[in-house]
Design a protein around this motif. Structure first.
Motif, mmCIF file in Angstrom:
data_model
loop_
_atom_site.group_PDB
_atom_site.id
_atom_site.type_symbol
_atom_site.label_atom_id
_atom_site.label_comp_id
_atom_site.label_asym_id
_atom_site.label_seq_id
_atom_site.Cartn_x
_atom_site.Cartn_y
_atom_site.Cartn_z
ATOM 1 N N UNK A 62 35.056 9.548 -47.174
ATOM 2 C CA UNK A 62 34.146 8.533 -47.794
ATOM 3 C C UNK A 62 34.437 6.973 -47.815
ATOM 4 N N UNK A 63 33.483 6.091 -47.834
ATOM 5 C CA UNK A 63 33.915 4.851 -47.809
ATOM 6 C C UNK A 63 33.463 4.377 -49.263
ATOM 7 N N UNK A 64 34.649 3.533 -49.744
ATOM 8 C CA UNK A 64 34.278 2.660 -51.097
ATOM 9 C C UNK A 64 35.036 1.460 -50.931
ATOM 10 N N UNK A 65 34.402 0.441 -51.389
ATOM 11 C CA UNK A 65 35.498 -0.898 -51.217
ATOM 12 C C UNK A 65 35.271 -1.528 -52.638
ATOM 13 N N UNK A 66 36.484 -1.867 -52.865
ATOM 14 C CA UNK A 66 36.659 -2.644 -54.149
ATOM 15 C C UNK A 66 37.130 -4.182 -53.727
ATOM 16 N N UNK A 67 36.401 -5.047 -54.080
ATOM 17 C CA UNK A 67 36.711 -6.645 -53.878
ATOM 18 C C UNK A 67 37.359 -7.179 -55.123
ATOM 19 N N UNK A 68 38.657 -7.527 -55.034
ATOM 20 C CA UNK A 68 39.053 -8.601 -56.179
ATOM 21 C C UNK A 68 39.471 -9.961 -55.794
ATOM 22 N N UNK A 69 38.633 -10.694 -56.374
ATOM 23 C CA UNK A 69 39.067 -11.979 -56.126
ATOM 24 C C UNK A 69 39.390 -12.838 -57.430
ATOM 25 N N UNK A 70 39.939 -13.958 -57.196
ATOM 26 C CA UNK A 70 40.704 -14.956 -58.474
ATOM 27 C C UNK A 70 41.552 -15.925 -57.893
ATOM 28 N N UNK A 71 41.800 -16.853 -58.605
ATOM 29 C CA UNK A 71 42.804 -17.883 -58.594
ATOM 30 C C UNK A 71 44.401 -17.296 -58.481
ATOM 31 N N UNK A 72 45.242 -17.900 -58.050
ATOM 32 C CA UNK A 72 46.648 -17.541 -57.696
ATOM 33 C C UNK A 72 47.289 -17.153 -59.193
ATOM 34 N N UNK A 73 48.129 -16.140 -59.327
ATOM 35 C CA UNK A 73 48.873 -15.682 -60.352
ATOM 36 C C UNK A 73 47.681 -15.203 -61.398
ATOM 37 N N UNK A 74 46.677 -14.694 -61.299
ATOM 38 C CA UNK A 74 45.804 -14.362 -62.336
ATOM 39 C C UNK A 74 46.061 -12.815 -62.590
ATOM 40 N N UNK A 75 46.787 -12.058 -61.688
ATOM 41 C CA UNK A 75 46.939 -10.711 -61.821
ATOM 42 C C UNK A 75 46.255 -9.690 -60.781
ATOM 43 N N UNK A 76 45.608 -10.191 -59.742
ATOM 44 C CA UNK A 76 44.861 -9.653 -58.913
ATOM 45 C C UNK A 76 45.670 -8.716 -58.123
ATOM 46 N N UNK A 77 46.913 -9.220 -57.721
ATOM 47 C CA UNK A 77 47.893 -8.326 -57.045
ATOM 48 C C UNK A 77 48.227 -6.933 -57.683
ATOM 49 N N UNK A 78 48.640 -7.005 -58.950
ATOM 50 C CA UNK A 78 49.067 -6.086 -59.894
ATOM 51 C C UNK A 78 47.936 -5.212 -59.886
ATOM 52 N N UNK A 79 46.659 -5.804 -60.398
ATOM 53 C CA UNK A 79 45.595 -4.806 -60.544
ATOM 54 C C UNK A 79 44.965 -4.132 -59.123
ATOM 55 N N UNK A 80 45.063 -4.861 -58.080
ATOM 56 C CA UNK A 80 44.797 -4.270 -56.989
ATOM 57 C C UNK A 80 45.765 -2.941 -56.569
ATOM 58 N N UNK A 81 46.799 -2.987 -56.654
ATOM 59 C CA UNK A 81 48.011 -2.143 -56.374
ATOM 60 C C UNK A 81 47.716 -0.940 -57.408
ATOM 61 N N UNK A 82 47.374 -1.313 -58.555
ATOM 62 C CA UNK A 82 47.114 -0.106 -59.499
ATOM 63 C C UNK A 82 45.835 0.513 -59.220
ATOM 64 N N UNK A 83 44.879 0.004 -58.798
ATOM 65 C CA UNK A 83 43.756 0.698 -58.706
ATOM 66 C C UNK A 83 43.560 1.464 -57.254
#
Ligand code: C5P
Length: 197
Positions: free
Chosen positions: A1-22
């Motif tokens: 299965x291929x499934x891509x989640x793209x998470x963008x945004x400015x520095x320190x908005x929470x992208x990293x935490x959200x991406x790791x959790x997803x």
């Protein structure tokens, strides 16, 4: 299965935490694309050459999370040759079997315009500066706020792949959300799309 989640945004908005959790929740692979630019910025020498010869050791440097590495990254990230050298690696990662989450600045707009889910994670500059300041323990809050604003201006103002939300991205403003609330919202959005098939 291929499934891509793209998470963008400015520095320190929470992208990293959200991406790791997803990624952890759905068992997807995760790529923090900011690390690629940080590694290029810290490698020194010709940036395009550094980008085309990046190796696993470059990505394992202990200083990649520092404010200096963030600054260096945002300076080399304006160079089209650097962005071009990192493109194929990111696209191949996004297309891997089993699902992938990529976080950065141009994932939904340039790297994976056909991503299954696009999130644009943002927060006020003051809130992001305070988070970054607590996280790194470096400098004064006022200095970090100034750096956050300068980095936003550089990332949004560059000609090649500027930071902006894709037209079909869902914006998640984390200014007044706890980490758990922000993660929960992101998980719901991804789950809904997975169920839609
Ligand atoms: O996300 P992080 O703060 O680690 O990114 C560092 C810098 O790398 C950003 O400010 C941006 O200039 C650059 N970057 C980029 N495109 C990406 C990821 C990061 O231009 N996809």
């Amino acid at each position: 299965m291929k499934f891509c989640v793209a998470i963008d945004g400015p520095a320190a908005a929470g992208k990293g935490t959200i991406s790791r959790a997803v990624a952890a929740h759905f068992g997807f692979a995760h790529l923090d694309t900011g690390l690629l630019y940080r590694a290029v910025g810290m490698k020194g020498g010709d940036p395009a050459q550094a980008a085309s010869t990046l190796c696993p050791e470059d990505l394992a440097r202990p200083d990649l999370r520092s404010l200096a590495a963030g600054e260096a990254a945002s300076r080399v990230a304006v160079l089209p040759d650097v962005r071009a050298a990192l493109l194929t690696f990111q696209r191949n990662f996004a297309a891997r079997e089993g699902g992938a989450v990529l976080d950065g600045r141009d994932i939904g707009t340039v790297i994976c315009p056909g991503a299954d889910v696009k999130l644009f994670v943002t927060a006020s500059a003051e809130c992001r500066a305070e988070r970054r300041w607590r996280e790194t323990g470096e400098g004064s809050l006022a200095e970090v706020l100034e750096q956050v604003r300068a980095r936003d201006a550089r990332d949004m103002g560059r000609a090649d792949a500027p930071l902006c939300a894709a037209e079909d991205a869902i914006t998640l403003d984390t200014t007044t959300l706890s980490i758990d609330e922000a993660v929960d919202k992101a998980l719901r959005i991804v789950r809904a799309q997975l169920e839609r098939g």
